[in-house]
Design a protein around this motif. Structure first.
Motif, PDB file in Angstrom:
ATOM      1  N   MET A  55       0.832  -1.192  -0.115  1.00 22.00           N
ATOM      2  CA  MET A  55       0.105   0.060  -0.139  1.00 22.00           C
ATOM      3  C   MET A  55       0.745   1.381   0.022  1.00 22.00           C
ATOM      4  SD  MET A  55      -2.989   1.113   2.847  1.00 22.00           S
ATOM      5  CE  MET A  55      -4.392   0.005   1.985  1.00 22.00           C
ATOM      6  N   VAL A  56       0.632   2.335  -0.919  1.00 22.47           N
ATOM      7  CA  VAL A  56       1.422   3.494  -1.000  1.00 22.47           C
ATOM      8  C   VAL A  56       0.230   4.553  -1.219  1.00 22.47           C
ATOM      9  CG1 VAL A  56       3.178   4.721  -2.378  1.00 22.47           C
ATOM     10  CG2 VAL A  56       3.162   2.319  -2.056  1.00 22.47           C
ATOM     11  N   TYR A  57       0.348   5.509  -0.412  1.00 19.34           N
ATOM     12  CA  TYR A  57      -0.318   6.926  -0.459  1.00 19.34           C
ATOM     13  C   TYR A  57       0.166   7.845  -1.470  1.00 19.34           C
ATOM     14  CZ  TYR A  57      -2.476  11.138   1.479  1.00 19.34           C
ATOM     15  OH  TYR A  57      -3.064  12.394   1.563  1.00 19.34           O
ATOM     16  N   GLY A  58      -0.562   8.288  -2.328  1.00 15.05           N
ATOM     17  CA  GLY A  58      -0.153   9.668  -3.087  1.00 15.05           C
ATOM     18  C   GLY A  58      -0.813  10.823  -2.590  1.00 15.05           C
ATOM     19  N   LEU A  59      -0.269  11.804  -2.190  1.00 11.61           N
ATOM     20  CA  LEU A  59      -0.639  12.935  -1.544  1.00 11.61           C
ATOM     21  C   LEU A  59      -0.757  13.963  -2.774  1.00 11.61           C
ATOM     22  CD1 LEU A  59      -1.712  15.198   0.356  1.00 11.61           C
ATOM     23  CD2 LEU A  59       0.556  15.336   1.169  1.00 11.61           C
ATOM     24  N   SER A  60      -1.795  13.582  -3.741  1.00 11.17           N
ATOM     25  CA  SER A  60      -1.803  14.369  -5.108  1.00 11.17           C
ATOM     26  C   SER A  60      -2.706  15.438  -4.783  1.00 11.17           C
ATOM     27  CB  SER A  60      -2.751  13.468  -6.079  1.00 11.17           C
ATOM     28  OG  SER A  60      -1.669  12.516  -6.415  1.00 11.17           O
ATOM     29  N   ARG A  61      -2.084  16.592  -5.229  1.00 15.82           N
ATOM     30  CA  ARG A  61      -2.919  17.965  -5.085  1.00 15.82           C
ATOM     31  C   ARG A  61      -2.326  18.935  -6.245  1.00 15.82           C
ATOM     32  NH1 ARG A  61      -1.911  23.714  -4.982  1.00 15.82           N
ATOM     33  NH2 ARG A  61      -3.997  24.348  -4.718  1.00 15.82           N
ATOM     34  N   PRO A  62      -3.163  19.407  -7.194  1.00 14.91           N
ATOM     35  CA  PRO A  62      -4.594  19.532  -6.953  1.00 14.91           C
ATOM     36  C   PRO A  62      -5.647  18.199  -7.217  1.00 14.91           C
ATOM     37  CG  PRO A  62      -3.981  20.999  -8.665  1.00 14.91           C
ATOM     38  CD  PRO A  62      -2.969  20.508  -8.198  1.00 14.91           C
ATOM     39  N   PRO A  63      -6.527  18.049  -6.617  1.00 12.98           N
ATOM     40  CA  PRO A  63      -7.315  16.500  -6.615  1.00 12.98           C
ATOM     41  C   PRO A  63      -7.461  16.183  -8.020  1.00 12.98           C
ATOM     42  CG  PRO A  63      -8.805  18.290  -6.045  1.00 12.98           C
ATOM     43  CD  PRO A  63      -7.409  18.844  -6.147  1.00 12.98           C
ATOM     44  N   GLY A  64      -8.210  14.988  -8.488  1.00 12.45           N
ATOM     45  CA  GLY A  64      -8.212  14.658  -9.927  1.00 12.45           C
ATOM     46  C   GLY A  64      -9.571  13.951 -10.283  1.00 12.45           C
ATOM     47  N   HIS A  65     -10.415  13.359  -9.364  1.00  8.65           N
ATOM     48  CA  HIS A  65     -11.246  12.573  -9.818  1.00  8.65           C
ATOM     49  C   HIS A  65     -12.477  13.034 -10.571  1.00  8.65           C
ATOM     50  CE1 HIS A  65     -14.406  12.732  -6.149  1.00  8.65           C
ATOM     51  NE2 HIS A  65     -13.625  13.813  -6.089  1.00  8.65           N
ATOM     52  N   HIS A  66     -12.823  14.397 -10.545  1.00 10.82           N
ATOM     53  CA  HIS A  66     -13.821  15.139 -11.280  1.00 10.82           C
ATOM     54  C   HIS A  66     -13.153  15.343 -13.041  1.00 10.82           C
ATOM     55  CE1 HIS A  66     -15.974  15.331  -7.961  1.00 10.82           C
ATOM     56  NE2 HIS A  66     -15.298  16.441  -7.324  1.00 10.82           N
ATOM     57  N   ALA A  67     -11.929  15.358 -13.248  1.00 11.74           N
ATOM     58  CA  ALA A  67     -11.353  15.507 -14.547  1.00 11.74           C
ATOM     59  C   ALA A  67     -11.659  14.285 -15.563  1.00 11.74           C
ATOM     60  CB  ALA A  67     -10.012  15.821 -14.419  1.00 11.74           C
ATOM     61  N   MET A  68     -12.362  14.855 -16.409  1.00 10.11           N
ATOM     62  CA  MET A  68     -12.946  13.864 -17.429  1.00 10.11           C
ATOM     63  C   MET A  68     -11.854  13.652 -18.443  1.00 10.11           C
ATOM     64  SD  MET A  68     -17.010  14.894 -17.643  1.00 10.11           S
ATOM     65  CE  MET A  68     -16.520  16.643 -17.141  1.00 10.11           C
ATOM     66  N   ARG A  69     -12.117  12.825 -19.577  1.00  8.47           N
ATOM     67  CA  ARG A  69     -11.123  12.487 -20.420  1.00  8.47           C
ATOM     68  C   ARG A  69     -10.613  13.940 -21.220  1.00  8.47           C
ATOM     69  NH1 ARG A  69      -8.183   9.617 -23.596  1.00  8.47           N
ATOM     70  NH2 ARG A  69      -7.866   9.785 -25.901  1.00  8.47           N
ATOM     71  N   GLU A  70     -11.588  14.878 -21.444  1.00 15.02           N
ATOM     72  CA  GLU A  70     -10.818  16.015 -22.149  1.00 15.02           C
ATOM     73  C   GLU A  70     -11.772  17.344 -21.468  1.00 15.02           C
ATOM     74  OE1 GLU A  70     -14.096  15.291 -25.904  1.00 15.02           O
ATOM     75  OE2 GLU A  70     -11.870  15.106 -26.239  1.00 15.02           O
ATOM     76  N   ALA A  71     -11.903  17.185 -20.159  1.00  9.15           N
ATOM     77  CA  ALA A  71     -12.431  18.372 -19.455  1.00  9.15           C
ATOM     78  C   ALA A  71     -12.067  18.518 -18.196  1.00  9.15           C
ATOM     79  CB  ALA A  71     -13.949  18.532 -19.571  1.00  9.15           C
ATOM     80  N   ALA A  72     -11.481  19.674 -17.875  1.00  9.21           N
ATOM     81  CA  ALA A  72     -11.377  20.020 -16.275  1.00  9.21           C
ATOM     82  C   ALA A  72     -12.502  20.283 -15.646  1.00  9.21           C
ATOM     83  CB  ALA A  72     -10.411  21.158 -16.331  1.00  9.21           C
ATOM     84  N   ASN A  73     -12.754  19.823 -14.393  1.00 11.81           N
ATOM     85  CA  ASN A  73     -14.220  20.168 -13.771  1.00 11.81           C
ATOM     86  C   ASN A  73     -13.897  19.944 -12.053  1.00 11.81           C
ATOM     87  OD1 ASN A  73     -16.657  17.945 -12.490  1.00 11.81           O
ATOM     88  ND2 ASN A  73     -17.192  19.816 -13.904  1.00 11.81           N
ATOM     89  N   GLY A  74     -14.471  20.610 -11.376  1.00  6.07           N
ATOM     90  CA  GLY A  74     -14.538  20.463 -10.035  1.00  6.07           C
ATOM     91  C   GLY A  74     -13.141  20.604  -8.967  1.00  6.07           C
ATOM     92  N   PHE A  75     -12.495  21.437  -9.518  1.00 13.28           N
ATOM     93  CA  PHE A  75     -11.082  21.770  -9.010  1.00 13.28           C
ATOM     94  C   PHE A  75      -9.921  20.714  -9.630  1.00 13.28           C
ATOM     95  CE2 PHE A  75     -13.258  22.367  -4.439  1.00 13.28           C
ATOM     96  CZ  PHE A  75     -14.057  23.439  -5.121  1.00 13.28           C
ATOM     97  N   CYS A  76     -10.396  20.264 -10.519  1.00 10.13           N
ATOM     98  CA  CYS A  76      -9.591  19.002 -11.199  1.00 10.13           C
ATOM     99  C   CYS A  76      -9.121  19.035 -12.749  1.00 10.13           C
ATOM    100  CB  CYS A  76     -10.214  17.403 -10.958  1.00 10.13           C
ATOM    101  SG  CYS A  76     -10.749  17.245  -9.352  1.00 10.13           S
ATOM    102  N   PHE A  77      -7.733  18.795 -12.880  1.00 12.77           N
ATOM    103  CA  PHE A  77      -7.237  18.902 -14.229  1.00 12.77           C
ATOM    104  C   PHE A  77      -6.976  17.784 -14.688  1.00 12.77           C
ATOM    105  CE2 PHE A  77      -6.554  22.764 -11.787  1.00 12.77           C
ATOM    106  CZ  PHE A  77      -6.939  24.049 -12.777  1.00 12.77           C
ATOM    107  N   PHE A  78      -6.183  16.860 -14.099  1.00 12.72           N
ATOM    108  CA  PHE A  78      -5.779  15.589 -14.478  1.00 12.72           C
ATOM    109  C   PHE A  78      -6.236  14.593 -13.646  1.00 12.72           C
ATOM    110  CE2 PHE A  78      -1.537  16.983 -16.606  1.00 12.72           C
ATOM    111  CZ  PHE A  78      -2.122  17.451 -17.802  1.00 12.72           C
ATOM    112  N   ASN A  79      -6.819  13.413 -14.092  1.00 14.14           N
ATOM    113  CA  ASN A  79      -7.490  12.396 -13.088  1.00 14.14           C
ATOM    114  C   ASN A  79      -6.339  11.448 -12.413  1.00 14.14           C
ATOM    115  OD1 ASN A  79      -9.037  10.252 -12.087  1.00 14.14           O
ATOM    116  ND2 ASN A  79     -10.799  11.019 -13.060  1.00 14.14           N
ATOM    117  N   ASN A  80      -5.857  11.965 -11.298  1.00 15.83           N
ATOM    118  CA  ASN A  80      -4.744  11.086 -10.912  1.00 15.83           C
ATOM    119  C   ASN A  80      -5.335   9.690 -10.316  1.00 15.83           C
ATOM    120  OD1 ASN A  80      -3.172  13.464 -10.649  1.00 15.83           O
ATOM    121  ND2 ASN A  80      -4.525  14.397  -8.854  1.00 15.83           N
ATOM    122  N   ALA A  81      -6.326   9.379  -9.907  1.00 17.18           N
ATOM    123  CA  ALA A  81      -6.697   7.974  -9.751  1.00 17.18           C
ATOM    124  C   ALA A  81      -6.782   7.219 -10.976  1.00 17.18           C
ATOM    125  CB  ALA A  81      -8.165   7.914  -9.016  1.00 17.18           C
TER     126      ALA A  81
END
Length: 348
Positions: free
Chosen positions: A146-172
């Motif tokens: 198990m490894v923890y990635g402290l990714s910031r900005p967050p990512g789970h709202h970033a879609m394939r070709e759209a930023a959304n909800g504070f997120c640019f790249f979908n880290n998860a």
């Protein structure tokens, strides 16, 4: 258990955005990551920097032109607009989903969100946030449990070709794609209070990545439009998406009950590795929360995820500057570490 973090992720520093008819201070601040970083140090977690893996995996998850756009977007905006705030305001239309019954949701349906302002440091921050996610996944591929990635900005709202909800790249999603080089079936478990709409968008037609998102009903709560129970995937991905809905005001017992439904579904899918989109914004005192999660609940979630016995990448998502952010991160991550240690002792 190691943590991955790069200080350059602090360079994205938005001041405000337009929400529900007014400008408000932007809640996705660098201080979020600073608080968690400092907590990790106090608790003896090794904090390591990511290597530079480039953009290959990022471009497997996102449209390549979308990725490249962000490299010089701030400089181009400054050249055109001078010192004006780089808050996106022109939008070509909406993507698949359904119209919310909420006035706020309908306004967003006919426009879109303004939550991803550009700052001088945005590109470096989102680049190293993605590299953090890749590094965490690569450590799992290399044999760590198990490894923890402290990714910031967050990512789970970033879609394939759209930023959304504070997120640019979908880290998860990027971490899941990195895991796929070793594991044939990967699951993403999103326990942020908001729909993992970007992750749903990216994997909706894929059978190799199971996406389970636990979130407040998108009919009445951001991100709106995606994340309904009848959205289960399309084409080859039919059945590989599960949306578990919470009503506003849901208490810890309800949240944990739905969470356990997600764990059962991940087992049934036959996942060989797991990505957790780790949001602490379900906490009852989080500025964006409408449910009633407690530290005890985060402890329970952490331990039950470890007991899945899957190689697991934890990727930081939400959790904002409320009173308990650092405490909940501490509770979750130390519970994970303790449960891992206990499992090792039992084996011995």
């Amino acid at each position: 258990m190691k943590a991955i973090f790069d200080e350059r992720q602090l360079l994205h520093d938005p001041e405000r955005y337009f929400r529900r008819g007014a400008y408000i201070p932007h809640p996705e601040q660098p201080q979020r990551a600073v608080l968690i970083r400092d907590m990790l140090a106090r608790n003896g977690f090794p904090i390591e920097q990511p290597r530079d893996f480039g953009l290959d995996i990022v471009k497997r998850v996102h449209d390549p032109d979308y990725v490249d756009f962000w490299k010089d977007a701030h400089e181009r905006f400054r050249a055109e607009a001078g010192d004006a705030e780089a808050i996106p305001t022109y939008h070509p239309g909406h993507r698949p989903g359904r119209r919310s019954s909420s006035i706020y949701g309908q306004l967003g349906w006919y426009t879109t969100d303004t939550s991803t302002p550009l700052t001088a440091g945005t590109w470096e921050a989102v680049y190293w946030s993605a590299q953090t996610a890749i590094e965490a996944a690569e450590r799992i591929c290399g044999g760590e449990r198990m490894v923890y990635g402290l990714s910031r900005p967050p990512g789970h709202h970033a879609m394939r070709e759209a930023a959304n909800g504070f997120c640019f790249f979908n880290n998860a999603a990027i971490a899941a794609e990195a895991l796929r080089r070793k594991y044939s079936r990967v699951a993403v478990l999103d326990i942020d209070t908001h729909t993992g709409n970007g992750t749903l968008d990216i994997f909706y037609e894929r059978a190799d990545v199971f996406v389970c998102s636990l979130h407040v009903d998108p009919d009445v709560y951001p991100t709106y439009y995606l994340g309904y129970p009848d959205e289960t995937g399309e084409g080859e991905g039919e059945g590989a998406t599960l949306n578990l809905i919470l009503d506003p005001g849901a208490g810890e017992d309800v949240i944990l009950g739905r969470f356990r439904e997600g764990l059962a579904a991940i087992r049934a899918f036959g996942a060989e590795a797991l990505v957790v989109s780790l949001g602490f914004d379900m906490a009852m005192d989080d500025p964006l929360s409408v449910v009633k999660m407690t530290g005890k609940g985060f402890d329970t979630m952490a331990r039950e995820i470890v007991r899945m016995k899957l190689p697991t990448t934890l990727i930081q998502e939400g959790g904002y500057l409320g009173p308990s952010l650092s405490d909940n991160a501490e509770i979750y991550l130390t519970a994970s570490r303790d449960e891992l240690a206990a499992a090792t002792t039992r084996k011995v």
